[in-house]
Design a protein around this motif. Sequence first.
Motif, mmCIF file in Angstrom:
data_model
loop_
_atom_site.group_PDB
_atom_site.id
_atom_site.type_symbol
_atom_site.label_atom_id
_atom_site.label_comp_id
_atom_site.label_asym_id
_atom_site.label_seq_id
_atom_site.Cartn_x
_atom_site.Cartn_y
_atom_site.Cartn_z
ATOM 1 N N PRO A 1 19.561 17.060 86.341
ATOM 2 C CA PRO A 1 20.931 16.906 86.865
ATOM 3 C C PRO A 1 21.818 18.106 86.542
ATOM 4 C CG PRO A 1 20.697 15.633 84.863
ATOM 5 C CD PRO A 1 19.328 16.193 85.160
ATOM 6 N N LEU A 2 21.610 19.191 87.250
ATOM 7 C CA LEU A 2 22.370 20.422 87.010
ATOM 8 C C LEU A 2 23.868 20.221 87.186
ATOM 9 C CD1 LEU A 2 19.907 22.803 88.847
ATOM 10 C CD2 LEU A 2 20.457 22.917 86.405
ATOM 11 N N PHE A 3 24.256 19.239 88.001
ATOM 12 C CA PHE A 3 25.677 19.012 88.266
ATOM 13 C C PHE A 3 26.468 18.706 86.993
ATOM 14 C CE2 PHE A 3 23.459 14.964 88.969
ATOM 15 C CZ PHE A 3 24.175 14.088 88.162
ATOM 16 N N LEU A 4 25.788 18.211 85.967
ATOM 17 C CA LEU A 4 26.476 17.878 84.723
ATOM 18 C C LEU A 4 27.138 19.101 84.093
ATOM 19 C CD1 LEU A 4 23.849 15.534 83.020
ATOM 20 C CD2 LEU A 4 25.989 14.838 84.104
ATOM 21 N N TRP A 5 26.599 20.280 84.359
ATOM 22 C CA TRP A 5 27.057 21.506 83.703
ATOM 23 C C TRP A 5 28.012 22.323 84.576
ATOM 24 C CZ3 TRP A 5 25.105 22.580 78.754
ATOM 25 C CH2 TRP A 5 24.039 21.776 78.338
ATOM 26 N N VAL B 1 34.471 15.247 89.675
ATOM 27 C CA VAL B 1 33.748 15.898 90.766
ATOM 28 C C VAL B 1 32.285 15.446 90.794
ATOM 29 C CG1 VAL B 1 33.070 18.140 91.719
ATOM 30 C CG2 VAL B 1 35.290 17.878 90.600
ATOM 31 N N GLN B 2 31.769 14.993 89.663
ATOM 32 C CA GLN B 2 30.364 14.606 89.559
ATOM 33 C C GLN B 2 30.069 13.216 90.118
ATOM 34 O OE1 GLN B 2 29.257 14.908 85.441
ATOM 35 N NE2 GLN B 2 30.048 16.996 85.233
ATOM 36 N N THR C 1 21.008 16.136 75.291
ATOM 37 C CA THR C 1 21.677 17.329 74.793
ATOM 38 C C THR C 1 23.040 17.550 75.453
ATOM 39 O OG1 THR C 1 19.529 18.363 74.402
ATOM 40 C CG2 THR C 1 21.438 19.828 74.517
ATOM 41 N N HIS C 2 24.076 17.719 74.638
ATOM 42 C CA HIS C 2 25.397 18.144 75.095
ATOM 43 C C HIS C 2 25.873 17.237 76.240
ATOM 44 C CE1 HIS C 2 28.578 21.098 76.285
ATOM 45 N NE2 HIS C 2 28.538 21.418 74.991
ATOM 46 N N VAL C 3 26.169 17.805 77.423
ATOM 47 C CA VAL C 3 26.746 17.001 78.506
ATOM 48 C C VAL C 3 25.765 15.978 79.076
ATOM 49 C CG1 VAL C 3 28.447 18.724 79.170
ATOM 50 C CG2 VAL C 3 26.176 18.789 80.217
ATOM 51 N N GLU C 4 24.480 16.099 78.767
ATOM 52 C CA GLU C 4 23.516 15.081 79.203
ATOM 53 C C GLU C 4 23.906 13.700 78.688
ATOM 54 O OE1 GLU C 4 19.579 18.038 79.159
ATOM 55 O OE2 GLU C 4 19.795 16.427 77.683
ATOM 56 N N ARG C 5 24.631 13.670 77.564
ATOM 57 C CA ARG C 5 24.982 12.386 76.964
ATOM 58 C C ARG C 5 26.005 11.613 77.792
ATOM 59 N NH1 ARG C 5 24.137 15.494 72.150
ATOM 60 N NH2 ARG C 5 26.323 15.880 71.655
ATOM 61 N N SER C 6 26.615 12.284 78.777
ATOM 62 C CA SER C 6 27.530 11.562 79.670
ATOM 63 C C SER C 6 26.788 10.790 80.748
ATOM 64 C CB SER C 6 28.510 12.546 80.320
ATOM 65 O OG SER C 6 27.842 13.398 81.235
ATOM 66 N N LEU C 7 25.474 11.023 80.879
ATOM 67 C CA LEU C 7 24.678 10.362 81.921
ATOM 68 C C LEU C 7 23.551 9.508 81.345
ATOM 69 C CD1 LEU C 7 24.152 10.093 85.004
ATOM 70 C CD2 LEU C 7 22.678 12.115 84.830
#
Length: 336
Positions: A52-56, A62-63, A131-137
């Motif tokens: 999920p590249l959109f996370l970054w 927007v996601q 890792t990092h923003v992955e934790r939002s998903l």
Amino acid sequence: MQTTYRVAAVQAEPVWLDADATTEKTIGLIEDAAAQDVALVAFPETWIPGYPLFLWLGAVAVQTPYIARYHANSPTTDGKHLTAIRRAARRTGVTVALSYSEKDHGSLYMSQTLIAADGGVHMHRRKLKPTHVERSLFGESDGSSLKVVDTPLGRLGALNCWEHLQPLSKYAMYAQYEQVHVAAWPAFGLYKGIAYALGAEANMAVTQTYALEGGCFVIAPTQVLSERGIDVFAGNDDQRALLTAGAGSARIFGPDGTPLGHQLDEHAEGFVIADVDLSLIDLAKNAADPAGHYARADATQLLHDNRPKPPVVRPGEDAGPHFPGLDEPGSGIPAD
């Protein structure tokens, strides 16, 4: 137990955010691997439906459309996508290390399933901490996901991406006498030239270190990012500037850290293939076995709590992990 056999690390692009099409591509790759006498083929992190590249790339608001689509295209353990891939493993006789976004009701997990050559399941695990923003998903796992299992191909284990930067997690794997390890990685086209730590050079060095420290063979599959893939995620020039096409970096390492097989061009799709000889592990560990003769238990010890920690425990019920379709009694895959 087979002690010599051929393994393959996939370097390919998923059909982004499309579980049906990526499953079809997965089956084709398994068949291609079988045609090259591969016994074990390994797929990159969140291969289905793609990382999920959109996370970054922007604000959470927007996601939202991407998140909805990502959920809709994340397989369940008992769904049609895993069933089709397990059938392909059985049909070809290839052991498959599959990484994917697992949907469990309202939650997603960065999961790995080791599918046996007969279509059964050797192991299912989830990434301990995204890792990092992955934790939002994605949700987290527990110590029960740090495991190595006996298979006809030896003692096999797997981790995802930056789990290879966790010294204690790695040591827990080494201490289980792992012989062949799957190090699943995404594409490295994110922030290329901006964040060295997210690039191929740093992360393949970590992977090579895992082989050397653990005295095991390591298969490291990665995704490829094409211009078409960039179009899926980049909604403006600023986002496009954060993504670089190519970035395929699949590798295989021997138990002394030696690179094995022929590296592919970063834009190419295919396999890195190597022959494994498990007897070489003894030679590597004769020099250094960090969880054996080279350990110093008098100075440092690891506490590995491998008990599952479910959010709800009901008296009288098994508190172990439950993965529908993978661990239910009589949950063999349906006939083709």
